[in-house]
Design a protein around this motif. Sequence first.
Motif, short mmCIF file in Angstrom:
data_model
loop_
_atom_site.label_atom_id
_atom_site.label_comp_id
_atom_site.label_asym_id
_atom_site.label_seq_id
_atom_site.Cartn_x
_atom_site.Cartn_y
_atom_site.Cartn_z
N ARG A 294 0.94 -1.38 -0.15
CA ARG A 294 0.37 0.12 0.31
C ARG A 294 0.83 1.57 0.10
O ARG A 294 2.21 1.76 0.73
CB ARG A 294 -0.89 0.09 1.39
CG ARG A 294 -2.00 1.05 1.32
CD ARG A 294 -2.66 0.60 2.38
NE ARG A 294 -3.28 -0.76 1.64
CZ ARG A 294 -3.04 -1.64 2.81
NH1 ARG A 294 -3.23 -1.38 4.28
NH2 ARG A 294 -3.67 -2.67 2.78
N TYR B 219 -3.16 2.52 -9.54
CA TYR B 219 -4.05 1.73 -8.72
C TYR B 219 -4.37 0.82 -10.62
O TYR B 219 -4.69 -0.80 -10.66
CB TYR B 219 -5.21 2.22 -8.27
CG TYR B 219 -6.38 1.00 -7.79
CD1 TYR B 219 -5.81 0.49 -6.44
CD2 TYR B 219 -7.42 1.18 -8.48
CE1 TYR B 219 -7.52 -0.69 -6.42
CE2 TYR B 219 -8.75 0.64 -8.36
CZ TYR B 219 -8.08 -0.50 -7.06
OH TYR B 219 -9.13 -1.64 -6.37
N ASP C 212 -2.32 -0.88 -4.82
CA ASP C 212 -3.47 -0.29 -3.57
C ASP C 212 -2.35 1.27 -3.07
O ASP C 212 -2.33 1.34 -2.12
CB ASP C 212 -3.48 -1.12 -2.69
CG ASP C 212 -4.49 -0.12 -1.46
OD1 ASP C 212 -4.56 0.54 -1.85
OD2 ASP C 212 -4.68 -1.49 -0.74
N ARG D 245 -4.22 4.98 -1.86
CA ARG D 245 -4.99 5.61 -1.67
C ARG D 245 -4.52 7.03 -0.87
O ARG D 245 -3.25 7.84 -0.60
CB ARG D 245 -5.18 4.89 -0.31
CG ARG D 245 -5.88 3.51 -0.65
CD ARG D 245 -6.23 2.86 0.74
NE ARG D 245 -5.59 1.38 0.40
CZ ARG D 245 -7.05 0.55 1.21
NH1 ARG D 245 -7.51 1.03 2.42
NH2 ARG D 245 -6.92 -1.06 0.86
N LEU E 205 -7.48 5.51 6.77
CA LEU E 205 -8.32 5.39 5.15
C LEU E 205 -7.08 4.22 4.68
O LEU E 205 -7.91 2.93 4.32
CB LEU E 205 -7.89 6.25 4.33
CG LEU E 205 -8.17 5.96 2.79
CD1 LEU E 205 -9.40 5.13 2.41
CD2 LEU E 205 -7.51 7.47 2.18
N ILE F 278 -10.36 -3.13 1.10
CA ILE F 278 -10.64 -1.99 -0.29
C ILE F 278 -11.49 -2.08 -0.88
O ILE F 278 -12.21 -1.38 -1.98
CB ILE F 278 -9.08 -2.94 -1.14
CG1 ILE F 278 -8.94 -1.84 -1.73
CG2 ILE F 278 -10.06 -4.35 -1.55
CD1 ILE F 278 -7.26 -1.95 -2.82
N LEU G 81 -14.48 0.66 -1.48
CA LEU G 81 -13.88 2.06 -1.52
C LEU G 81 -14.25 2.29 -3.32
O LEU G 81 -13.81 1.44 -4.61
CB LEU G 81 -12.13 1.93 -1.50
CG LEU G 81 -11.10 1.76 0.15
CD1 LEU G 81 -9.79 2.27 -0.25
CD2 LEU G 81 -12.16 2.74 0.70
N HIS H 182 -9.90 6.99 -4.94
CA HIS H 182 -8.74 5.54 -4.13
C HIS H 182 -8.15 7.34 -3.60
O HIS H 182 -7.35 7.12 -2.32
CB HIS H 182 -8.51 4.63 -5.02
CG HIS H 182 -9.09 4.50 -5.58
ND1 HIS H 182 -8.39 2.36 -4.71
CD2 HIS H 182 -9.80 2.99 -6.39
CE1 HIS H 182 -9.09 1.66 -4.55
NE2 HIS H 182 -10.13 1.92 -5.42
N SER H 183 -7.05 7.55 -4.90
CA SER H 183 -6.37 8.47 -4.28
C SER H 183 -7.14 9.84 -3.20
O SER H 183 -6.03 11.12 -3.56
CB SER H 183 -5.53 8.97 -5.80
OG SER H 183 -6.83 9.87 -6.27
#
Length: 319
Positions: A112, A158, A164, A166, A226, A231, A234, A237-238
């Motif tokens: 991650r 992603y 992954d 975030r 977060l 996942i 979600l 993501h970003s």
Amino acid sequence: MERILVTGAVGQIGSELVEALRKKYGNENVVAAGHKTKPTEEMRTSGPFEFIDVTSRESIERVVKKYNIDTIYHLAAILSAIGEEKPQLTFRVNIIGLYNILEIGLKYKLERIMVPSSIAVFGPQTPKENTPNETILRPTTMYGVSKVAGELLGDYYYRRFGLDFRGVRYPGIISSKTLPGGGTTDYAVEIFYEAIKKKKYKCYLRKDSTLPMMYMPDAIRGIIELAEADIKNLKHHSDYNLAAMSFSPEELTKEIQRIIPEFKCEYKPDSRQEIADSWPKSIDDSAAREEWGWKPEYNLQSMTKDMIQKLREKIFKGF
Ligand SMILES: NC(=O)c1ccc[n+]([C@@H]2O[C@H](COP(=O)([O-])OP(=O)(O)OC[C@H]3O[C@@H](n4cnc5c(N)ncnc54)[C@H](O)[C@@H]3O)[C@@H](O)[C@H]2O)c1
């Protein structure tokens, strides 16, 4: 097993994030990486510490290999006000630095990568009230441009590679431990030091310049929550909008005066006013609330009370 690297660890957010992550995952599992500024004794002795330059991929890679890192909280960045003084450096650190982290993420199959974005992704054409998650992203600062690029790159890595990635869009962060590093919302920390020490402050923003803000304990809890979210839940993501409170310098002054009645604030806007004018006044964070249960704890009143108490202890007890 979490083996975490925090870049930008000596900065305003990093210094408190490292402490929280070490408490949660064990001191030896959280590597704090600074750049040039010396870490505090506490950070250096409570767990592993390294110096890295995120513009050099080798420099990051050395630490990722040495500690068998699987998760990176990438906080190293140049912030908005310094970004306008040094746009080329901001491009190198914020965009090339992030690209290096992403490529290392692929090469070492990291689990991650967490990267804070900012309300600086918004610009003058963005709706200013209750700004939605999905809206116009046309920032007018190099910092904002670098943050939009970071969000888009994170989402691309992603989708394309399954990395992954975030991130949350932080508003201005208020904290008592480490001073902020050259952003547009720094006044909301400086004002407390000056109110306690000198009972007066000259604010570089207009008194009615309302901006979204957040107290550090919420900021730290938010990014860790977060990181730990399933996942499957979600959809973003970003780029999660994250909100807690919104206030103007005048409203903050009034709140401080409830505790320090003799405090006075003058207003003398400088170049940072233009940056503040391009940002939203309030943020809609319903995506974060719905997808991973985000909820802030501190409002203007509880943050002000806690800041003054913490800073009085720090200033008057000399640590
Ligand atoms: N503080 C806020 O109000 C705020 C708001 C929104 C988003 N953010 C984001 O949160 C993150 C952390 O912000 P912060 O407030 O702690 O910033 P900060 O300026 O306090 O810390 C950033 C750190 O990055 C380090 N750094 C700079 N160049 C580097 C390089 N080449 N290699 C390695 N490290 C380097 C600096 O030494 C500094 O300690 C950033 O991504 C920032 O954009 C912060």
